[in-house]
Structure formats: structure tokens, C-alpha cells
Design a protein around this motif. Sequence first.
Motif, PDB file in Angstrom:
ATOM      1  N   ASN A 155     -14.214  19.038  19.903  1.00 44.25           N
ATOM      2  CA  ASN A 155     -13.184  19.682  20.718  1.00 44.25           C
ATOM      3  C   ASN A 155     -11.835  18.982  20.653  1.00 44.25           C
ATOM      4  OD1 ASN A 155     -14.509  21.959  21.766  1.00 44.25           O
ATOM      5  ND2 ASN A 155     -15.611  20.706  23.252  1.00 44.25           N
ATOM      6  N   HIS A 156     -11.832  17.663  20.569  1.00 48.66           N
ATOM      7  CA  HIS A 156     -10.576  16.928  20.448  1.00 48.66           C
ATOM      8  C   HIS A 156     -10.518  16.168  19.130  1.00 48.66           C
ATOM      9  CE1 HIS A 156     -10.838  17.687  24.810  1.00 48.66           C
ATOM     10  NE2 HIS A 156      -9.537  17.816  24.699  1.00 48.66           N
ATOM     11  N   LEU A 184      -5.291  21.037  16.579  1.00 44.38           N
ATOM     12  CA  LEU A 184      -5.906  20.655  17.852  1.00 44.38           C
ATOM     13  C   LEU A 184      -4.886  20.596  18.980  1.00 44.38           C
ATOM     14  CD1 LEU A 184      -8.475  17.976  16.669  1.00 44.38           C
ATOM     15  CD2 LEU A 184      -8.973  20.225  17.644  1.00 44.38           C
ATOM     16  N   GLN A 185      -3.656  20.253  18.676  1.00 45.33           N
ATOM     17  CA  GLN A 185      -2.622  20.273  19.703  1.00 45.33           C
ATOM     18  C   GLN A 185      -2.430  21.692  20.233  1.00 45.33           C
ATOM     19  OE1 GLN A 185       1.024  17.956  18.938  1.00 45.33           O
ATOM     20  NE2 GLN A 185      -0.042  17.021  17.205  1.00 45.33           N
ATOM     21  N   THR A 214     -16.635  10.960  23.558  1.00 49.10           N
ATOM     22  CA  THR A 214     -16.060  11.673  24.700  1.00 49.10           C
ATOM     23  C   THR A 214     -15.062  12.747  24.284  1.00 49.10           C
ATOM     24  OG1 THR A 214     -14.438   9.886  24.894  1.00 49.10           O
ATOM     25  CG2 THR A 214     -16.376   9.764  26.320  1.00 49.10           C
ATOM     26  N   SER A 215     -14.652  12.734  23.016  1.00 46.98           N
ATOM     27  CA  SER A 215     -13.728  13.785  22.565  1.00 46.98           C
ATOM     28  C   SER A 215     -14.412  15.140  22.486  1.00 46.98           C
ATOM     29  CB  SER A 215     -13.118  13.418  21.208  1.00 46.98           C
ATOM     30  OG  SER A 215     -14.099  13.382  20.195  1.00 46.98           O
ATOM     31  N   ALA A 216     -15.731  15.169  22.661  1.00 42.72           N
ATOM     32  CA  ALA A 216     -16.448  16.448  22.714  1.00 42.72           C
ATOM     33  C   ALA A 216     -16.210  17.176  24.029  1.00 42.72           C
ATOM     34  CB  ALA A 216     -17.950  16.212  22.530  1.00 42.72           C
ATOM     35  N   PHE A 217     -15.834  16.441  25.072  1.00 45.41           N
ATOM     36  CA  PHE A 217     -15.771  17.015  26.410  1.00 45.41           C
ATOM     37  C   PHE A 217     -14.535  17.889  26.606  1.00 45.41           C
ATOM     38  CE2 PHE A 217     -18.286  13.084  27.914  1.00 45.41           C
ATOM     39  CZ  PHE A 217     -19.483  13.711  27.595  1.00 45.41           C
TER      40      PHE A 217
END
Length: 276
Positions: A155-156, A184-185, A214-217
Motif C-alpha cells: 500500500n505504501h 503512490l503519492q 507497516t507500509s502495508a497498513f
Amino acid sequence: MRAIRTRRTTRLLAALTVAALSALGLTAAPAGAADTPPPGANNWACKPDSAHPHPVVLVNGTFKTSYENWLTLSPELAAAGHCVFSFEYGDLETAPIPDSAAELRDFVNAVLGATGAKKVDIVGHSQGGMMPRYYVKFLGGATKVDDLVGIVPSNHGTTNPLALVAGATLCPSCVDQTAGSEFLQKLNADPEAPVGPDYTAIATRYDEVVLPHTSAFLDGPASYVTDVLLQDRCPLDLTEHDQAPKSPLVEQWVLNALDRRGPADPAFVPRCASTG
């Protein structure tokens, strides 16, 4: 001379791609596998019932075929009563992600037409958990998706430097999935989780591809966004990125999300493999 240089460049790019995939723990599927759906998927005569009103569309991750990605989860979802569908997209998921999202839009429309359903649920792995958000946000998917469940979704993006290597080897989607990319931005500009679907993002502390894990969240209201870290419930679980779609623990979270109103229940207590 130019032809010789071209051949050498092509061989070098191919070698770099193989090296990058191996280092990331990813492997491309054998030739011909792309034509084979996973067990339980693509029964176009399947009609959703009242208990499972939304057909499930499985979206595989980068460099994966749907057969390889969903060999375990697809038959489990079908056995649980879901109509399950999968498809191949984006030149083994290497195409620019907006182009792949348009392919997803067309496939969802085909599934809705065949099943008579009003909405689908989407379960995606890695890129396949993130790319549908572009469909939701920019291509009309907000009214056609009930649940979006991302399994270790990018996601991020990722800070893994090997993503840049893969991107250099003619993989636009790898560039798109690099943390801070222009793509992604745009995707993560407020709101990250537009109103429409319920969102569940499943991450593992031992993800070696999507870094940091945590970039999945996703950021969004708890009423329709749930972030799951597998080790919060099962501390001894060692699931990594590539194995996540085959994890019995992940399967429990996916079914929890699909079989209730809203996203996965943050208070859900799954059965941990270590305790039987």
C-alpha cells in the motif's frame, strides 16, 4: 554491432531480473501456467447465495500467476461457499499499475455480468492487494467492491533496494511500488481508503519484500478499515511475504473479513498453528 549490443543488454536485463526475484524470495511461474486457474476458481456458472452474495475476485502479486498464488486459498474459499474468480494481468504484473487496474475493472464487470451480483469482494496479495485501490479510487470501483482484503499489500510501497533493480529491468509496476513513487503519492493522497469498500490489510513482521512491514497498513476510520499484524495474535507465527497467501492463519483472517459486515474484526482470535 548494434544488434550484438542489444542482445547483450537483453541477456543482462534478464539476468538482473532473475537475481532480483531470487533475492526477494520470488520466482516466476513456469511457462503455460498462466492459462490455468487455481482449483475452485472460474466456474462461470456459479451463482452467489444469500450467505455469500459477493463473488470473490483473487488478484495475484508481482511475477506470480493466479494458479501459483492461489493454489491453497482458492479451493478453501470455494469450499466455504464463495464463488471464486481469478485472472492474469499486466504482463505477469509488470505493467504500469493504472493499466493493470483497468484490466481489473473489466474483469470485475465480466464477473458481475456472469453472476448477477451487484458487488464483488477482492482478495489480493502484494501488488494485488494494493492495485485494486486504484480501481476503487479512480476507475469507478467504489460502488462495485464490498470488501477489499490485502494480504501483505504494498500500500505504501517498499524501501527494499532490490525493487529498484527489478524496476530497472523493464518492470514499471516495480517502480510504481517503490516507496515515495509518483504513483503512490497519487494513490495515497487523502483519503487513502475512499468510502465504498471495507478494507482489511494483513501484514507480517517477517515480510522481506514490503519494507517496512507497516507500509502495508491503511489510514482510515475503524468502522471500515482494519489493519492486522499476524504476530499480534500469534506471536510465534513466522509467515513471510511469499508464503502469506498459503498461510492457514491468513486464511482465517480473510474468511473473517468476507463473512461479516464491515472489515475483519480487530478482536478476532484465530487458531495459531503453534497451539493447534
